[in-house]
Write a protein that holds these residues in place. Structure first.
Motif, PDB file in Angstrom:
ATOM      1  N   ALA A 164      31.815  -7.263  13.724  1.00 18.13           N
ATOM      2  CA  ALA A 164      33.199  -6.855  14.172  1.00 18.13           C
ATOM      3  C   ALA A 164      33.995  -7.827  14.956  1.00 18.13           C
ATOM      4  O   ALA A 164      35.086  -7.849  14.882  1.00 18.13           O
ATOM      5  CB  ALA A 164      32.576  -5.546  14.978  1.00 18.13           C
ATOM      6  N   ALA A 165      33.095  -8.597  15.615  1.00 19.53           N
ATOM      7  CA  ALA A 165      33.942  -9.898  16.269  1.00 19.53           C
ATOM      8  C   ALA A 165      34.498 -10.849  15.578  1.00 19.53           C
ATOM      9  O   ALA A 165      35.532 -11.468  15.738  1.00 19.53           O
ATOM     10  CB  ALA A 165      32.865 -10.561  17.344  1.00 19.53           C
ATOM     11  N   GLU A 166      33.892 -11.130  14.323  1.00 19.77           N
ATOM     12  CA  GLU A 166      34.253 -11.860  13.456  1.00 19.77           C
ATOM     13  C   GLU A 166      35.533 -11.589  12.613  1.00 19.77           C
ATOM     14  O   GLU A 166      36.583 -12.080  12.396  1.00 19.77           O
ATOM     15  CB  GLU A 166      33.343 -12.236  12.565  1.00 19.77           C
ATOM     16  N   THR A 167      35.728 -10.388  12.343  1.00 22.59           N
ATOM     17  CA  THR A 167      36.781  -9.859  11.448  1.00 22.59           C
ATOM     18  C   THR A 167      37.852  -9.084  12.222  1.00 22.59           C
ATOM     19  O   THR A 167      38.940  -8.963  11.984  1.00 22.59           O
ATOM     20  CB  THR A 167      36.355  -8.488  10.503  1.00 22.59           C
ATOM     21  N   LEU A 168      37.292  -8.802  13.580  1.00 22.04           N
ATOM     22  CA  LEU A 168      38.301  -7.755  14.532  1.00 22.04           C
ATOM     23  C   LEU A 168      39.097  -6.815  13.567  1.00 22.04           C
ATOM     24  O   LEU A 168      40.213  -6.490  13.789  1.00 22.04           O
ATOM     25  CB  LEU A 168      39.525  -8.776  15.082  1.00 22.04           C
ATOM     26  N   ASN A 169      38.125  -6.204  12.834  1.00 26.72           N
ATOM     27  CA  ASN A 169      38.661  -4.811  12.170  1.00 26.72           C
ATOM     28  C   ASN A 169      37.381  -4.214  11.769  1.00 26.72           C
ATOM     29  O   ASN A 169      36.684  -4.582  10.983  1.00 26.72           O
ATOM     30  CB  ASN A 169      39.412  -5.412  10.806  1.00 26.72           C
ATOM     31  N   PHE A 170      37.237  -2.852  12.254  1.00 28.13           N
ATOM     32  CA  PHE A 170      36.021  -2.204  12.122  1.00 28.13           C
ATOM     33  C   PHE A 170      35.693  -1.715  10.797  1.00 28.13           C
ATOM     34  O   PHE A 170      34.683  -1.584   9.987  1.00 28.13           O
ATOM     35  CB  PHE A 170      36.095  -0.850  12.948  1.00 28.13           C
ATOM     36  N   SER A 171      36.983  -1.559   9.916  1.00 34.76           N
ATOM     37  CA  SER A 171      36.754  -1.122   8.557  1.00 34.76           C
ATOM     38  C   SER A 171      36.168  -2.155   7.742  1.00 34.76           C
ATOM     39  O   SER A 171      35.360  -1.782   7.127  1.00 34.76           O
ATOM     40  CB  SER A 171      38.164  -0.613   8.091  1.00 34.76           C
ATOM     41  N   ASP A 172      37.094  -3.303   7.816  1.00 38.87           N
ATOM     42  CA  ASP A 172      36.271  -4.593   7.229  1.00 38.87           C
ATOM     43  C   ASP A 172      34.896  -4.940   7.374  1.00 38.87           C
ATOM     44  O   ASP A 172      34.417  -5.462   6.549  1.00 38.87           O
ATOM     45  CB  ASP A 172      37.408  -5.710   7.311  1.00 38.87           C
ATOM     46  N   ALA A 173      34.552  -4.818   8.731  1.00 40.09           N
ATOM     47  CA  ALA A 173      33.244  -5.033   9.189  1.00 40.09           C
ATOM     48  C   ALA A 173      32.318  -4.085   8.419  1.00 40.09           C
ATOM     49  O   ALA A 173      31.299  -4.639   8.174  1.00 40.09           O
ATOM     50  CB  ALA A 173      33.481  -5.297  10.673  1.00 40.09           C
TER      51      ALA A 173
END
Length: 302
Positions: A12-21
């Motif tokens: 989640a920290a890498e993508t900064l997007n819960f949906s993508d993560a």
């Protein structure tokens, strides 16, 4: 807190997007949100600033992230060690490769997959700078690329073969019959060069700057070597690449470029003091023994 929680948090920290993560983790977004909330409740801090449009790490999240990544890496290394101890040669091998190194790699890839069908290979084709960042972040096990011009104290480079910048033209080009080419020979022709930032281009630009030569007639720059070679084959355009880039490439000719300093050693780059998977060491051993590498060694040492 479980290792699973840290993996979810790090993604989640890498993508900064819960949906993508969630998609990358192959779980539902609601599950990811619940797991992150469990960590926050256990630590009694907020790890993400949430809005309707985006998320961002809080100060607590920024502090936790490097520890989470280190813990995940240590856990993965532990699993790799156990697999290797059992001599299974299973798991995943992540290899970073620069575009110019691709022709040298193909033979070993095919042989390795045949010999070790239970090892999954992830191949990342990217510019040198991005691959070195991935190596330092443990996203790849090793990188195949030419020797960088700047030293990195965290990375050790082992030479596979000596290589040089060459002028690349189609078989019927007027330069194709020459045994070597000097910089002055290039002013007659339109140039198609790899984009700035790619290793061959960086090395070539350094040579041009050293000799203060007049600007060449650069008609096009590309960051895709395969398309660049297609243009060379169908025109009188001239390019400059590492000689190994056109290994087994029909329809083109590599002519040595006469320069006082023209080395582009093909190397394996690995993190210092880092655990090396048996699968990685076996792949590198096979690469050293491949026809592609052995022919490069013979060409430059005969």
């Amino acid at each position: 807190m479980e290792l699973r929680h840290l993996r979810y948090f790090a993604k989640a920290a890498e993508t900064l997007n819960f949906s993508d993560a969630a998609k990358m983790l192959n779980i539902a977004q609601s599950t990811l949100s619940q797991q992150i909330k469990q960590i926050e409740d256990e630590l009694n801090v907020q790890l993400f600033q949430r809005s309707s449009h985006a998320i961002a790490l809080t100060e607590a999240g920024e502090i936790l992230l490097p520890y989470a990544i280190r813990t995940i890496h240590d856990a993965d290394a532990c699993i790799d060690r156990i697999h290797d101890l059992k001599q299974l040669l299973t798991g995943t091998l992540n290899i970073g490769v620069t575009y110019s190194f691709s022709p040298v790699l193909t033979e070993t890839l095919l042989e390795f997959m045949k010999r070790y069908p239970h090892v999954r290979l992830n191949i990342f084709y990217k510019p040198m700078s991005e691959l070195m960042d991935m190596l330092e972040n443990h996203a790849v096990d090793f990188v195949l690329a030419f020797r960088p011009s700047e030293r990195n104290d965290n990375i050790e480079s082992h030479t596979l073969f000596d290589n040089h910048l060459s002028v690349i033209v189609r078989d019927s080009h007027p330069l194709a019959s020459k045994k070597s080419v000097e910089l002055n020979d290039l002013y007659k022709y339109d140039m198609a060069l790899p984009s700035r930032g790619l290793q061959a281009r960086n090395a070539f630009d350094e040579q041009l700057a050293r000799f203060f030569v007049s600007p060449l007639k650069i008609r096009i720059e590309l960051n895709e070597v395969n398309i660049l070679l297609k243009l060379i084959k169908r025109s009188n355009l001239v390019t400059v690449l590492a000689e190994a880039t056109v290994y087994n490439e029909p329809g083109v000719k590599a002519i040595p470029l006469v320069l006082p300093s023209n080395d582009m050693d093909g190397c394996v780059h690995m993190l210092k003091s880092s655990y090396r998977k048996h699968s990685a060491l076996e792949f590198i051993k096979m690469l050293k023994e491949s026809n592609a590498v052995r022919e490069r060694v013979r060409d430059w040492f005969k």
